[in-house]
Design a protein around this motif. Sequence first.
Motif, PDB file in Angstrom:
ATOM      1  N   ARG A  38       0.867  -1.182   0.000  1.00 29.47           N
ATOM      2  CA  ARG A  38       0.000   0.000   0.000  1.00 29.47           C
ATOM      3  C   ARG A  38       0.908   1.237   0.000  1.00 29.47           C
ATOM      4  O   ARG A  38       1.465   1.602   1.040  1.00 29.47           O
ATOM      5  N   ILE A  39       1.070   1.842  -1.173  1.00 31.20           N
ATOM      6  CA  ILE A  39       2.029   2.929  -1.348  1.00 31.20           C
ATOM      7  C   ILE A  39       1.299   4.231  -1.637  1.00 31.20           C
ATOM      8  O   ILE A  39       0.360   4.265  -2.448  1.00 31.20           O
ATOM      9  N   VAL A  40       1.727   5.284  -0.981  1.00 30.08           N
ATOM     10  CA  VAL A  40       1.245   6.634  -1.273  1.00 30.08           C
ATOM     11  C   VAL A  40       2.413   7.427  -1.845  1.00 30.08           C
ATOM     12  O   VAL A  40       3.522   7.399  -1.311  1.00 30.08           O
ATOM     13  N   SER A  41       2.170   8.132  -2.937  1.00 37.47           N
ATOM     14  CA  SER A  41       3.196   8.971  -3.563  1.00 37.47           C
ATOM     15  C   SER A  41       2.764  10.426  -3.497  1.00 37.47           C
ATOM     16  O   SER A  41       1.622  10.764  -3.826  1.00 37.47           O
ATOM     17  N   LEU A  59      -0.224   1.339  -5.643  1.00 38.81           N
ATOM     18  CA  LEU A  59      -0.529   2.712  -5.262  1.00 38.81           C
ATOM     19  C   LEU A  59      -1.957   2.810  -4.729  1.00 38.81           C
ATOM     20  O   LEU A  59      -2.904   2.369  -5.387  1.00 38.81           O
ATOM     21  N   VAL A  60      -2.096   3.405  -3.552  1.00 42.28           N
ATOM     22  CA  VAL A  60      -3.425   3.601  -2.965  1.00 42.28           C
ATOM     23  C   VAL A  60      -3.756   5.078  -2.805  1.00 42.28           C
ATOM     24  O   VAL A  60      -4.880   5.438  -2.448  1.00 42.28           O
ATOM     25  N   VAL A  78      -4.018  13.197  -2.170  1.00 47.05           N
ATOM     26  CA  VAL A  78      -3.566  13.445  -0.798  1.00 47.05           C
ATOM     27  C   VAL A  78      -2.760  14.739  -0.673  1.00 47.05           C
ATOM     28  O   VAL A  78      -1.998  14.925   0.268  1.00 47.05           O
ATOM     29  N   GLY A  79      -2.937  15.683  -1.612  1.00 43.27           N
ATOM     30  CA  GLY A  79      -2.228  16.951  -1.521  1.00 43.27           C
ATOM     31  C   GLY A  79      -0.945  16.951  -2.322  1.00 43.27           C
ATOM     32  O   GLY A  79      -0.792  16.215  -3.288  1.00 43.27           O
ATOM     33  N   GLY A  80      -0.016  17.816  -1.903  1.00 47.19           N
ATOM     34  CA  GLY A  80       1.243  17.932  -2.622  1.00 47.19           C
ATOM     35  C   GLY A  80       2.397  18.173  -1.684  1.00 47.19           C
ATOM     36  O   GLY A  80       2.292  17.963  -0.470  1.00 47.19           O
ATOM     37  N   VAL A  90      -2.828   9.062   6.369  1.00 53.96           N
ATOM     38  CA  VAL A  90      -2.873   8.068   7.456  1.00 53.96           C
ATOM     39  C   VAL A  90      -4.070   7.139   7.273  1.00 53.96           C
ATOM     40  O   VAL A  90      -3.979   5.920   7.474  1.00 53.96           O
ATOM     41  N   GLY A  91      -5.196   7.703   6.840  1.00 53.01           N
ATOM     42  CA  GLY A  91      -6.402   6.903   6.665  1.00 53.01           C
ATOM     43  C   GLY A  91      -6.278   5.851   5.581  1.00 53.01           C
ATOM     44  O   GLY A  91      -7.008   4.853   5.603  1.00 53.01           O
ATOM     45  N   LEU A  92      -5.353   6.054   4.661  1.00 56.22           N
ATOM     46  CA  LEU A  92      -5.143   5.071   3.594  1.00 56.22           C
ATOM     47  C   LEU A  92      -4.297   3.892   4.062  1.00 56.22           C
ATOM     48  O   LEU A  92      -4.101   2.933   3.317  1.00 56.22           O
TER      49      LEU A  92
END
Length: 288
Positions: A38-41, A59-60, A78-80, A90-92
Amino acid sequence: MRRWLLALLLALTAWPILAVTVTDDRGVAVDLREPPRRIVSLLPSLGETVCALGACDRLVGVDDYANWPASVRSLPRVGGVDDPRIERIVGLQPDLVLLSSTSRALGRLQALGLPVMGFDIKTLGDVRRVLSRVADALQVGGADAAWRRIDAGVAAAARSVPPAQHGVSVYFEVSAGPYAASESSHIGEILARLGAVNVVPGHLGTVPLLNPEFVVRADPQVIMVAQRDAAALAARPGWPRIRAMREGRVCRFTAEQGDVIARPGPRLADAAQLLADCLAGRLQGDRP
């Protein structure tokens, strides 16, 4: 019993070791107990790198500007770099967050116990290194092959530039300000490989803010600019006298083309071809 213990020992010995430690561009060693799923970029180029390594399905969440490949457009935003939405990240429930090494979110996410890796991507060498580090973190192959495709694509783009255009002086505007890509940026490095001469020296930084008079004095033969900013160039004091303006050698890149060129990631072969097409007079507004 003895045979059972021997079989167990052999099984444990053969079991793959999934835990890895990867050092990011801050020099911080990041321990990953297993391949992240579960990756956030928080940078478009980093999300594109994950996808280029065949892990797009991991990617999540992505930054607000991510738009390639098309599959990431439906992912949560999730913004920049400057405005990350921490609660949403965090919720992801990510098991790895990829972001700029200068992002203000780094410390906050670490304090919340999330594995984070920060990268500083400004040059072609940085792109190659980040491909390798991200592949290590994901425990996948393909980094070397991805870099070879980029390198070969840049070489092919260079071959498509007519010899008569070698040595042409170029000004590449990243955004109004004006902020420009210097010789030391990934764009500047690609221009050099195409045989062009960047009028913005590398010692000013990779993307320096310039006095508009600097460009007038440099008098570039070709100007490369975003389509949205091109109309305003003629209103800048002295700019109508610039050779590129007088001769109509102003390449206007669409927003999509600008993304390809500006993002130091796996699509740089396409970026090189766009720049080569400009030099060769194959883009709108460029009449060599």
